[in-house]
Design an enzyme around this catalytic site. Structure first.
Site, PDB file in Angstrom:
ATOM      1  N   CYS A 134      44.351  42.453  30.823  1.00 18.50           N
ATOM      2  CA  CYS A 134      43.110  41.664  30.918  1.00 18.50           C
ATOM      3  C   CYS A 134      42.484  41.696  32.310  1.00 18.50           C
ATOM      4  CB  CYS A 134      43.332  40.237  30.435  1.00 18.50           C
ATOM      5  SG  CYS A 134      44.746  39.424  31.130  1.00 18.50           S
ATOM      6  N   ASP A 164      35.475  37.484  27.546  1.00 18.12           N
ATOM      7  CA  ASP A 164      36.923  37.494  27.354  1.00 18.12           C
ATOM      8  C   ASP A 164      37.446  38.920  27.202  1.00 18.12           C
ATOM      9  OD1 ASP A 164      39.512  36.995  26.632  1.00 18.12           O
ATOM     10  OD2 ASP A 164      39.008  35.220  25.435  1.00 18.12           O
ATOM     11  N   HIS A 208      40.293  39.862  26.324  1.00 14.05           N
ATOM     12  CA  HIS A 208      41.400  39.962  25.363  1.00 14.05           C
ATOM     13  C   HIS A 208      40.949  40.442  23.985  1.00 14.05           C
ATOM     14  CE1 HIS A 208      42.510  36.906  28.403  1.00 14.05           C
ATOM     15  NE2 HIS A 208      43.650  37.548  28.378  1.00 14.05           N
TER      16      HIS A 208
END
Lengths: 441, 887
Positions: free
Chosen positions: B711, B836, B838
């Site tokens: 990440c 994000d 992820h």
């Protein structure tokens, strides 16, 4: 299947009778005719017109051996070439009709097949600049003299596979007219100039432009985008006899392309300006795709026919433009007439500056067997340059580019002054009236 | 179940519940279901015959002007459960009575949607700046026939549209207003194409007679008058009333379908959807008649017939009318954009010593661009260059005069243009109230109408002969510009063709719906006609084809330049209008090409390449098309600086580097700047976000399975892409291994260990900072070791305002990219725009937005408290800064 237009049944009978008379009178053994029509969608061939191939003088002369009483393939091809140049887009010389007895036909058959292959080759070169091949099969029809029925075979002119017999029928056929225009200015140099062959140079000049036209899939039919696989006449009850088609070329570069400025040099510069009317013809039940192809073929055939005629008319010793000189080539102008009973099919003969409309009328009769009255031959589509215009064309400083010539500035300017003069005249008139009234008082 | 037995009048419903022994609560539900109006909105309810009959009253509907329509019957099969009421208000557009009806109905009903009998071209009445004063009730006059009619028409004109204005004013600010009428131009042109002089005469007679008898002051149109109009002027009736009835019914039915079709949980605690429709009285009957049948718009209903003499006369008459009425125009302008441009302008110049003026460019009554230009830049040729660099629908619309300094220029602007007089202090203080104090006709807002940017590529090809380059380029560009009218554009997906002078122009509203010109693009393929269009001189005999062959040594250069052309298309635009805009865009582009080429030629006596690129800098809402010469780096930078000054671009942030140009090609790339697709976010305070573009990097991209450990690497890639896409440098985005190699190089093998390269080890905020500093010389500042992000909102706000780069937050074994802050200084409430890394799905913007992978998050998104090791969860933020020497 070979479908003759129903009206041709009587034409065929007359042709058979005429041949029998000629055979009796001059001993002519065979009468070749050209079949003019359309390679329709599917495998059908539609015949709209039959025209007799002119016979060599030896055939009708008294005496002579058997060979001199018929035509050889070379003669056939040369005659066919003249006919092909006169055909509109969508209409082709689709085959040969041979009137003779059985033995002569069998004897001549290999020659005829050879001639058909050469005709197809010529037609492709003239109609597509060899950019693609569109004739795969042609037809050879034999009518056994005196009472035989038409027997047809399809000749594979590409792969030369054995001929296959096909059915001959007579039906009512219809063609529709495709109206369009092509204009523009092609300015470029020719990399490998062959000064001894004007026609080849002309084809080299036009080829990239023709390729762009052929590559473009978008067209407008009567102002609207139409799917290529649709039928031209959507509504079978309300058939239209004419369609207006606008041809386009893509105007884009690739997404990744960037600006380039490339240094080049040449020893020749060609500047070709044209604006021609197009009247192609396609069978009434054609799809849009076919009409588009017919229109594109018309443009190329029209240009090439003129170029080949112009080349043939050139003096061998003529200066082809070397050593800083400048040559202006004026292409011949069209003289047109319609096929009787099929007004959508418009044939064009090409006349030089000194030629008259009567020459056009004569050629129509000789090559197409169309007996058009002088009123029905139209040579008003285009005109040769006048002296003043020729001087303008000769003047240096014309910007070479790839853009279509929209409307000459000269024309706009002259129209502007025309309107100014009208306004000034009206004003002068008004002032004169007022002055007259004032003086009178 | 209950049945609606009788609709006695619009304010009274009699209901037969059919079932005895119901409780009051049950009966209320029955009322709700029967009359589609929440019972709380009823002023009184009478229960008769031992609850067998219910009579409901609502005093607010004590008018015949409101007709309540329920869900059309044909929807019972497809949408059986939904409920919807349409409160159709028949207005005469000018009376106080109509205004009152509308206000009371809207207040009482609190509709979910309001539909007005207006089109996009008649929205000037919907303005916050129009006051009651404008509609001051006219004095009734009765004099001679002529004077009575004249004053009646004059007064009616003055008060026309007060009903729509009232609806707009009292509507809840969250209530969407739908413009439900057909475009006015279509109405007029269709009318003009069918109407006959006899009908005009009959209509005028009828109209004058009606006015003389005080028709304009009546609250209701007499049915007999409508019947007479229908009989005497059938063609006019068909176009002006009947067709619009169909159109408005269609709009209303579509609204009903859309509302009912929505998910149930979107429905608030009321029992039925409510629509208030304000239409002319004459339309009520037609709409009611059409209501219960499925209305399908006939294809020709939106077609504009070819212009006719009548249409031209009508146009002239309406123009004269507007001139006579002295119509006051209301302009829309974004003062924040003006002030930002001024700030940028003043960062380049010594503002006290520079003579300058603000130049306004707009489209109709909307100012889209305000450029502050010094007197040096106001020369005619230069000004044309500036105008030609802007979107093709933007024209010179007015000026901002600062401290009374009139522009010293030969540029003329139309007398109807906007002129704003202000002071330097006002601009410096960014005081919008003071700036617009004397201009009540200017609305300070930025409302971009729905539409798209049309994009096309047109190849400019020519040859330039040696020694004649200047002449050749001039003539070639002139011809290219003239040939622009011959081009045809095709949109493959919708099969729409745009060409000059279409006889039946189409409206492209379907494909422009819910789109925005600065974000949404429509790719058109350009085509050239093989022949020129007939100029009306088709009878002229053409000359035969001519071939001119020139022999001899000729040296030339072949120029091939792909031009990306952009033009805006707005809702309500006809295809002809859009075509003219594209044509203008081509002209603007090619003239700027010539301008820049000639400028270079005069310096070096040689033609050099130029590139035409499109940019969308942060302070511009419209695309800038800049022609740039291909020069050496230093000279190129000088050119960019000059352009920054002219287009009021910031002095510390690059905006015109080649990498920042908009990529219109169909090349696939990462999801770019996805947060711009977030709609319907309700802000809590002041929003500041990342400036410029970035690419969304997330798990499993580039063939690397980094799920569970990559990440922070992805966040670094996103930040790196921001620097690349915003022109700071052009080094390729590093992959995970390259990042690890760089870290080993920076920190040393001892610290990282030999097995770090190629491993799945995490990295954090500080590592990202080290790499940015080392690899691309970007300094980073940090917010270290904090537990509650809400305390850092202000700091982040300052970062986004001054720098504008994405920041990375790491902690609790997770890394995220923060793209913006929404911070209320008074309450301390805040939200963070989070990207994000992820995410493991495909690069689809809708999925990313709808599933919250790029979304506004509460501070609680980051856990606080104690981690598994019993330590408080701490976070670090790395804030990459701007490099120097960047333009």
């Amino acid at each position: 299947m070979i479908i003759f237009d129903a009206r041709l049944e009587s034409t065929l009978d007359k042709a058979v009778k005429a041949h029998c008379d000629l055979e009796k009178k001059s001993g002519v053994l065979a009468s070749p005719h050209f079949l003019i029509g359309t390679f329709a969608e599917g495998f059908d061939i539609h015949i709209a017109h039959i025209t007799k191939c002119p016979l060599p003088a030896t055939a009708t002369a008294t005496g002579g051996d058997a060979a001199s009483k018929t035509v050889d393939d070379q003669w056939l091809v040369e005659s066919a070439e003249k006919v092909i140049r006169m055909l509109p887009g969508g209409i082709d010389l689709v085959g040969i009709l041979w009137l003779s007895n059985k033995n002569i036909f069998i004897e001549q058959r290999p020659r005829l097949i050879k001639a058909l292959s050469r005709i197809a080759k010529y037609s492709t070169a003239l109609t597509t600049m060899k950019l693609f091949s569109y004739i795969e099969n042609m037809v050879l029809v034999n009518v056994e003299i005196p009472l035989g029925k038409p027997q047809a075979v399809v000749v594979d002119v590409v792969n030369r596979s054995p001929e296959s017999p096909t059915k001959v029928v007579f039906n009512k056929l219809e063609w529709v007219s495709i109206v369009s225009r092509a204009g523009g200015r092609i300015s470029d140099h020719i990399a490998n100039l062959k000064t001894e062959n004007f026609y080849n140079d002309f084809v080299d000049l036009l080829k990239p432009w023709a390729q762009r036209i052929l590559d473009c899939n978008l067209i407008l039919v009567d102002g609207k985008v139409r799917e290529t696989n649709e039928y031209l006449n959507k509504d079978p009850k309300n058939k239209k006899s004419s369609f207006e088609l606008v041809l386009l070329t893509e105007s884009e570069g690739s997404d990744d392309s960037t600006t380039t400025l490339q240094q080049e040099s040449t020893t020749n510069w060609h500047d070709f300006v044209f604006d021609i009317e197009i009247r192609a013809a396609v069978p009434v039940k054609s799809k849009v795709e076919f009409a588009v192809l017919a229109t594109k073929q018309h443009i190329i055939r029209n240009m090439c026919s003129r170029a080949v005629l112009h080349y043939e008319s050139m003096e061998v010793t003529e200066d082809r433009g070397t050593g800083g000189s400048q040559i202006i080539h004026q292409m011949p102008r069209p003289a047109t007439t319609t096929l009787p009973y099929h007004s959508s099919i418009l044939f064009s003969d090409f006349l030089f500056e000194a030629d008259t409309i009567e020459d056009g009328q004569k050629n129509m009769k000789e090559l197409l067997e169309i007996e058009a009255s002088i009123e029905h031959v139209d040579d008003g589509w285009e005109r040769a340059l006048e002296v003043g215009e020729m001087e303008q064309v000769r003047a240096p400083g014309v910007v070479p580019d790839h853009l279509p010539l929209i409307i000459s500035l000269q024309e706009k300017q002259s129209r502007f002054w025309f309107y100014v003069m009208i306004i000034v005249s009206v004003l002068v008139l008004l002032i004169s009236i007022i002055l007259y009234q004032v003086i009178k008082k | 179940m209950a049945s609606l037995k009788r609709l006695k009048c619009k304010c009274k419903w009699t209901i037969d519940p059919l079932v005895k022994g119901k409780t009051k609560e049950d009966l209320f539900k029955i009322i709700d279901a029967a009359i589609f109006l929440p019972y709380q909105f009823l002023s009184s309810i009478e229960f008769l015959d031992n609850f067998e009959k219910i009579i409901c009253y609502n005093d607010d509907f004590q008018t015949d002007a409101v007709t309540v329509l329920t869900k059309p019957k044909f929807l019972d099969t497809t949408l059986p459960h939904g409920k919807c009421s349409v409160y159709l208000i028949g207005s005469n557009h000018i009376s106080i009575k109509s205004q009152n009806d509308i206000e009371r109905t809207i207040k009482s009903v609190d509709p979910n949607v309001i539909m007005l009998e207006l089109c996009i071209k008649r929205t000037d009445i919907l303005s916050d700046y129009i006051t009651e004063e404008r509609f001051k009730q006219p004095q009734k006059q009765k004099g001679t026939f002529v004077s009575t009619i004249y004053s009646a028409i004059k007064n009616a004109r003055k008060t026309d549209g007060r009903d729509f204005w009232a609806a707009y004013r009292v509507a809840n600010k969250n209530c969407p207003i739908v413009l439900g009428d057909r475009i006015g131009d279509i109405n007029r042109q269709r009318l003009a194409s069918v109407i006959t002089f006899t009908e005009v005469f009959r209509y005028v007679t009828l109209y004058l007679k009606w006015i003389y008898n005080g028709g304009l002051n009546q609250e209701k149109i007499d049915d007999r008058l409508l019947e007479k109009l229908q009989q005497d002027c059938p063609r006019m009736w068909k176009v002006w009333v009947k067709e619009r009835d169909v159109y408005m019914t269609f709009v209303l039915q579509t609204l009903v379908k859309e509302l009912i079709g929505k998910e149930k949980n979107n429905l608030d605690n009321r029992s039925a959807w409510r629509i208030v429709a304000v239409v002319g009285m004459g339309h009520v009957k037609g709409i009611c008649e059409n209501w219960n049948s499925t209305v399908v718009l006939p294809p020709d209903l939106m077609e504009m017939p070819p212009s006719s003499i009548q249409a031209e006369i009508l146009k002239v008459l309406s123009w004269i009318e507007i001139q006579k009425m002295g119509k006051k125009e209301t302009w829309i302008l974004s003062t924040s954009s003006v002030f930002e441009n001024f700030r940028n302008f003043s960062s380049w110049f010594e503002i006290e010593r520079t003579r300058f003026v603000g130049v306004l460019f707009g489209n109709q009554l909307r100012i889209d661009v305000c450029l502050f230009l010094s007197d040096n830049h106001l020369k005619q040729h230069f000004f044309e260059f500036v105008t030609n660099s802007l979107a093709s629908d933007l024209i010179f619309a007015g000026i901002v005069v600062v401290n009374g300094h009139e522009p010293d220029t030969d540029i003329s602007y139309m007398g109807t243009g906007l002129e704003i007089r202000t002071t330097l202090e006002t601009l410096q203080s960014s005081d919008s109230t003071f700036f617009l104090k004397s201009y009540p006709n200017i609305i300070d807002q930025w409302t971009q109408p729905s539409g798209v940017t049309l994009v096309s590529n047109v190849m400019f090809e020519t040859v330039l002969r040696r020694g004649l380059e200047e002449n050749d380029i001039k003539m070639a560009t002139e011809k290219f510009a003239a040939a622009a009218a011959e081009l045809i554009y095709h949109h493959k997906e919708s099969d729409i063709v745009l060409q000059a002078n279409t006889k039946h122009p189409k409206f492209l509203d379907d494909i422009l719906k819910d789109k925005h010109t600065d974000q949404d693009r429509l790719r058109l393929t350009s085509y050239r006609r093989v022949s020129a269009q007939d100029e009306g001189n088709g009878d002229d005999q053409k000359h035969v084809p001519i071939l001119k062959v020139q022999a001899g040594d000729i040296a030339f250069r072949r120029l091939r330049m792909p031009l990306w052309i952009t033009a805006a298309a707005y809702g309500g635009d006809g295809s002809n209008e859009i075509y003219l805009r594209i044509e203008e865009a081509i002209r603007r582009r090619i003239y700027n090409v010539m301008y820049v080429m000639m400028k270079g030629f005069r310096k070096t006596y040689d033609i050099s390449e130029v590139d035409c690129r499109c940019f969308l800098p942060a302070n511009h809402s419209r695309i800038l098309s800049i022609v740039m010469p291909r020069l050496a780096d230093k000279e190129q930078q000088e050119w960019r600086i000059e352009m920054h000054k002219i287009f009021n671009l910031p002095s510390r942030v690059p905006c015109l580097r080649s990498l920042q140009a908009i990529d219109f090609s169909a090349r696939a790339h990462f999801l770019r700047t996805p947060h711009l697709s977030i709609k319907n976010y309700k802000k809590t305070g002041r929003i500041t976000t990342v400036k410029g573009m970035y690419d969304y990097y997330h798990y499993t991209q580039q063939g690397i399975d980094d799920n569970g450990w990559g990440c922070a690497y992805r966040s670094l890639q996103t930040i790196w892409s921001w620097y690349v896409l915003n022109g700071f440098f052009d080094r390729p985005i590093p992959l995970h291994r390259e990042i690890q190699e760089a870290l080993v190089r920076i920190e040393g093998e001892e610290l990282r260990g030999k097995k770090f390269i190629g491993s799945k080890q995490w990295i954090g905020s500080f590592e990202i900072g080290y790499i940015l500093s080392d690899a691309i010389s970007v300094d980073c500042s940090y917010i270290a070791q904090f537990t509650d992000i809400s305390e850092k909102a202000r700091e982040l706000q300052i970062h986004f305002e001054s720098v504008g780069s994405p920041v990375m937050i790491g902690g609790n074994m997770l890394a995220h990219t923060i793209l913006g802050v929404d911070f209320d200084e008074n309450t301390g409430e805040c939200r963070f725009l989070v990207l994000d890394p992820h995410y493991t799905g495909i690069d689809d913007v809708n999925t990313v937005i709808n599933k919250g992978w790029c979304a506004w998050k509460m501070p609680s998104f980051w856990k606080t408290g104690i981690d598994q090791g019993g330590q408080p969860i701490l976070y670090n933020i790395v804030k990459p800064q701007l490099p120097t020497n960047i333009i």
